[in-house]
Structures are given as structure tokens and as C-alpha cells.
Scaffold this motif. Structure first.
Motif, PDB file in Angstrom:
ATOM      1  N   ASP A 246      -7.377   4.964   2.203  1.00  0.00           N
ATOM      2  CA  ASP A 246      -7.834   3.760   1.282  1.00  0.00           C
ATOM      3  C   ASP A 246      -9.202   3.988   0.993  1.00  0.00           C
TER       4      ASP A 246
ATOM      5  N   GLY B 206      -7.997  -1.540   5.565  1.00  0.00           N
ATOM      6  CA  GLY B 206      -7.202  -1.234   4.172  1.00  0.00           C
ATOM      7  C   GLY B 206      -6.810  -2.318   3.200  1.00  0.00           C
TER       8      GLY B 206
ATOM      9  N   THR C 254      -4.518  -1.383   0.224  1.00  0.00           N
ATOM     10  CA  THR C 254      -3.284  -0.567   0.688  1.00  0.00           C
ATOM     11  C   THR C 254      -2.424  -1.517   1.183  1.00  0.00           C
TER      12      THR C 254
ATOM     13  N   GLU D 208      -1.167  -3.620  -1.832  1.00  0.00           N
ATOM     14  CA  GLU D 208      -0.187  -2.907  -3.142  1.00  0.00           C
ATOM     15  C   GLU D 208       1.073  -2.744  -2.158  1.00  0.00           C
ATOM     16  N   GLU D 209       1.135  -2.456  -0.940  1.00  0.00           N
ATOM     17  CA  GLU D 209       2.533  -2.151  -0.292  1.00  0.00           C
ATOM     18  C   GLU D 209       3.246  -3.349  -0.216  1.00  0.00           C
TER      19      GLU D 209
ATOM     20  N   ASN E 218       5.317   3.663   1.523  1.00  0.00           N
ATOM     21  CA  ASN E 218       4.499   4.765   1.439  1.00  0.00           C
ATOM     22  C   ASN E 218       4.321   5.384   2.706  1.00  0.00           C
TER      23      ASN E 218
ATOM     24  N   PHE F 262       1.239   4.393   4.277  1.00  0.00           N
ATOM     25  CA  PHE F 262       1.001   2.984   4.518  1.00  0.00           C
ATOM     26  C   PHE F 262       0.177   2.590   5.573  1.00  0.00           C
TER      27      PHE F 262
ATOM     28  N   LYS G 286      -3.166   4.425   6.100  1.00  0.00           N
ATOM     29  CA  LYS G 286      -4.303   4.050   5.215  1.00  0.00           C
ATOM     30  C   LYS G 286      -4.980   2.795   5.667  1.00  0.00           C
ATOM     31  N   MET G 287      -3.950   1.694   6.236  1.00  0.00           N
ATOM     32  CA  MET G 287      -4.414   0.513   6.370  1.00  0.00           C
ATOM     33  C   MET G 287      -5.396   0.035   7.567  1.00  0.00           C
TER      34      MET G 287
END
Length: 417
Positions: free
Chosen positions: A72, A111, A114, A117-118, A132, A135, A138-139
């Protein structure tokens, strides 16, 4: 046991005013505003359509494309500033013990892009869970410290503090304590945030926390001005290398300043509003002075939390006047958020760097955008309005407060030996 001394030996910055420490200081000392219309998404339907974004940032300058996709933006920011600070401190070439080097980072949100978006992708789909695989990594906020330690092989204490806008200062204080207690020799610390997203702007708009001065973004962050109407959301990161003094001296490290105290307190009042009499702010400044074992009269400059909100600015000034008494009139006070906006969990990192650089250069960065005096503030106080001021800065205090009533203060002193 005798506590060890802790010094700052490296700095890194990625801010709305510039993408290196030198660029950041140039913007601060010249009173530059980092606010502009939002470019990260179409904000035309939002009440607030501007922010203090990092400018000219290209992830491929720092990462290969595959690596960047696994992080992220807040983690990318963390990696960039950590690298600047590590190189500034010359850590890698100094033959340090990696088991004695830690990473303690701060992020209030982590994040957010992230996560947004997810969730949007799932909601717009047919109900089949197609997430992803990166996910979660990244978060989560703690991954920033993980990335930094993995890159350099630092195997000491490693975690992330989360206390809203106080997060980075909490990380700095934790790092200071770990080193002075002998649990590490060096810690990479600071904070990063990348919340200029639809969810970030929309959420803070719903709280009525943001300025809506869309016709003049560059003057929207105006702490202590009578017409302040909320903070300006910022993004970016700051990194500091904290090091045990004898360890730094033995390897011939450049020393920016000494960390001499860390203070913490809680308002225990409201989830978003500060205590109206500044009780938590008063306590945290008393605590940091007590921890540093210095008198209020020894402080030269306070980099205040100063977000440009109607309630927050008033409560902090009340606390300053109670803690410092008549010496409050000898202080320079400034809010660099007037230029950078509010970086949330990263605020304490870049504002600590501003405080350290004020000591280095004997220059107090200004509180810009002051147009109309607020009669609720004592006119004898020096808010360093609109233009930087030269003065000797031996001791600088940085305040950072967060939603939930979290209050943190850290003290830096000029190095004389």
C-alpha cells in the motif's frame, strides 16, 4: 539502573512540501503551503476537494513494479523515508549488530486505499469472494515496520504503534525508552500515512473535521486564525534514527540532537473533541518536562499540534499558558500543519523533524495563513505568524494529539558534547 542517553543520527522525509529532508526544510522555512486540489481521485462531489498530497511521487523511482504492487502507499512512503534516514545515518556501512537494531513505526490508519479498493471490488461483484492475495498484508498497519526490517535485516524490537494522530510520536517515545533501557542500540522510528482517498476525505467530512475552503486551498489551514474552519488532510512520512549516545559516538555518527524526554496522557473526555480546558494537553507537557528533568523556562520552541480546528487550537493554548506561565510569552510557538496539512499518524514524525531542524538552524518555521486575529488568544503569545523567525533554539517540544484523547509530547535538545 542508569538510563542511557539517546540521540538522533539520521532523518528522512516525504511530505507535501518536498520529497527529501532538505526539500521539506526549504518549504517549511520559506512558509510554503502544500495544499492544492486533490489529484488522487475525482473529488468534485465532496465537500472538501483539496488536500496536502505528496507531489511528483513515482513508486518506480524507488521500487520495481512487482514490489510496488505488493505494498500500500503508506508502506511505500515508510520504505522511502526509512531509506533516506538509514543512508543519512550511515548505518549499513558502520558494522552494527543487526540484532540490536529495531524498527518501531507509527500509522493511525494503515492501508486505507487497499481496504477501500478491495471492499468496493467485492461489493460491485457477484458475491463471489475474489480478493487480492496481498489484501491483508498490504492493509495491516504493522506491515510497514516489517518491510523496513526485512529490507535491512534489522532483528531488534519490531512493531507499529496505533494511536490516531499521536501514533508516530508514540513510536518515537517507545523507541527512546527501549534504547535508554538498554534493549536496543539503534531504532528506526517515525510514521507514515496515505489517507487521501475517497474514504478518508468522505469520513472526515462526515465528522465536519475538514476545512471546506475550496476556493482557496493554499490558505485553508490557518491555525489560531479567527476564521479557521477545520484541518487539511495531508499524506507522507517521516523517519528518525534514534541511537544510544555512546554507540553513536563510537562509530563517529553525525548527531542532530538529543532526545531528552517523552510524555503521554489521556483526555478521558470524548472520542474526537479535546478536553475544553486542555487538561490532557496540560498533563502531557508536565509529564514530558518531568521525564526530561528540565524547567519550563528551558524550552525555546513548541511545535504545537495546532490543527486549525476551532476547539483544538483553543484547548492547546490554554494548556501551554498553564504549564509555562509567564515564560509562555518568551516562547516561539508554531504550527507547521499550516503548511503540511495534517498527516494523521505521520504528523508526529515530520513535526519532530521540524523541531530538530529548528535546533539545527536556529530558525523557527512559521504558522502561515494568519489573516484575522482571534481575540480569545493572548496577543502577547508569539505564534510565529506568516514568516520564519531566527532565534537560538536549544530545546524544542513537539506536541501531537489524537482522536480518542491520546496525547504525546517529545523533547529535543541541542547537542553540546
Amino acid at each position: 539502573m542508569e538510563l542511557k542517553r539517546v540521540v538522533v543520527t539520521g532523518l528522512g522525509a516525504l511530505t507535501p512540501l518536498g520529497n527529501t529532508v532538505s526539500e521539506y526544510w526549504d518549504g517549511l522555512s520559506n512558509g510554503v503551503s502544500g495544499a492544492a486540489p486533490i489529484t488522487r481521485f475525482d473529488a468534485s462531489k465532496f465537500k472538501t476537494q483539496f488536500a496536502c498530497e505528496v507531489k511528483g511521487y513515482d513508486p518506480e523511482k524507488y521500487f520495481d513494479r512487482k514490489e510496488a504492487r505488493k505494498m500500500d502507499l503508506f508502506s511505500q512512503f515508510a520504505m522511502v523515508v526509512a531509506d533516506e534516514a538509514v543512508q543519512d545515518a550511515k548505518l549499513i556501512e558502520s558494522n552494527i549488530d543487526p540484532d540490536r537494531v529495531g524498527v518501531i513505526w507509527g500509522s493511525g490508519i494503515g492501508g486505507l486505499r487497499t481496504f477501500q479498493e478491495e471492499c468496493v471490488n467485492f461489493a460491485n461483484g457477484d458475491g463471489t469472494p475474489r480478493f487480492n492475495p496481498f489484501f491483508i498484508p498490504k492493509m495491516i498497519a504493522d506491515i510497514s515496520a516489517g518491510h523496513i526490517s526485512i529490507k535491512y535485516g534489522f532483528r531488534g524490537p519490531n512493531f507499529v504503534t496505533v494511536s490516531a494522530c499521536a501514533s508516530a510520536t508514540n513510536a518515537i517515545i517507545d523507541s527512546y525508552n527501549y534504547i535508554r533501557l538498554g534493549m536496543a542500540d539503534v531504532i528506526v522510528t517515525g510514521g507514515s500515512e496515505a489517507a487521501v482517498t475517497e474514504a478518508g476525505i468522505g469520513g472526515f467530512n462526515a465528522l465536519k473535521a475538514l476545512s471546506e475552503r475550496n476556493d482557496s486551498p493554499e490558505t485553508a489551514s490557518r491555525p489560531f486564525d479567527a476564521n479557521r474552519d477545520g484541518f487539511v488532510l495531508g499524506e507522507g512520512a517521516g523517519a528518525l534514527i534514534l541511537e544510544e549516545y555512546e554507540h553513536a559516538k563510537a562509530r563517529g555518527a553525525k548527531i542532530y540532537a538529543e532526545v531528552i524526554g517523552g510524555g503521554m496522557s489521556a483526555d478521558a473526555y470524548h472520542i474526537t473533541a479535546p478536553h475544553p480546558e486542555g487538561l490532557g494537553a496540560l498533563n502531557v507537557m508536565k509529564n514530558v518536562l518531568r521525564d526530561a528533568n528540565i524547567k519550563p523556562e528551558e524550552v525555546d520552541y513548541i511545535n504545537v499540534h495546532g490543527t486549525s480546528t476551532p476547539l483544538g487550537d483553543v484547548s492547546e493554548v490554554k494548556a501551554i499558558q498553564q504549564v509555562f506561565g509567564d515564560h509562555a510569552y518568551n516562547l516561539n510557538i508554531s504550527s507547521t500543519k499550516s503548511m503540511t496539512g495534517h498527516l494523521l499518524g505521520a504528523a508526529g514524525a515530520i513535526e519532530s523533524i521540524a523541531s530538530i531542524l529548528a535546533i539545527q538552524h536556529n530558525v523557527v518555521p512559521p504558522t502561515i495563513n494568519h489573516i484575522t486575529d482571534d481575540e480569545s488568544f493572548d496577543p502577547r503569545l508569539n505564534f510565529t505568524f506568516n514568516k520564519a523567525q531566527q532565534r537560538e533554539v536549544k530545546v524544542a517540544l513537539s506536541n501531537t494529539f489524537g482522536f480518542g484523547g491520546h496525547n504525546t509530547s517529545v523533547l529535543f535538545r541541542q547537542m553540546n558534547d
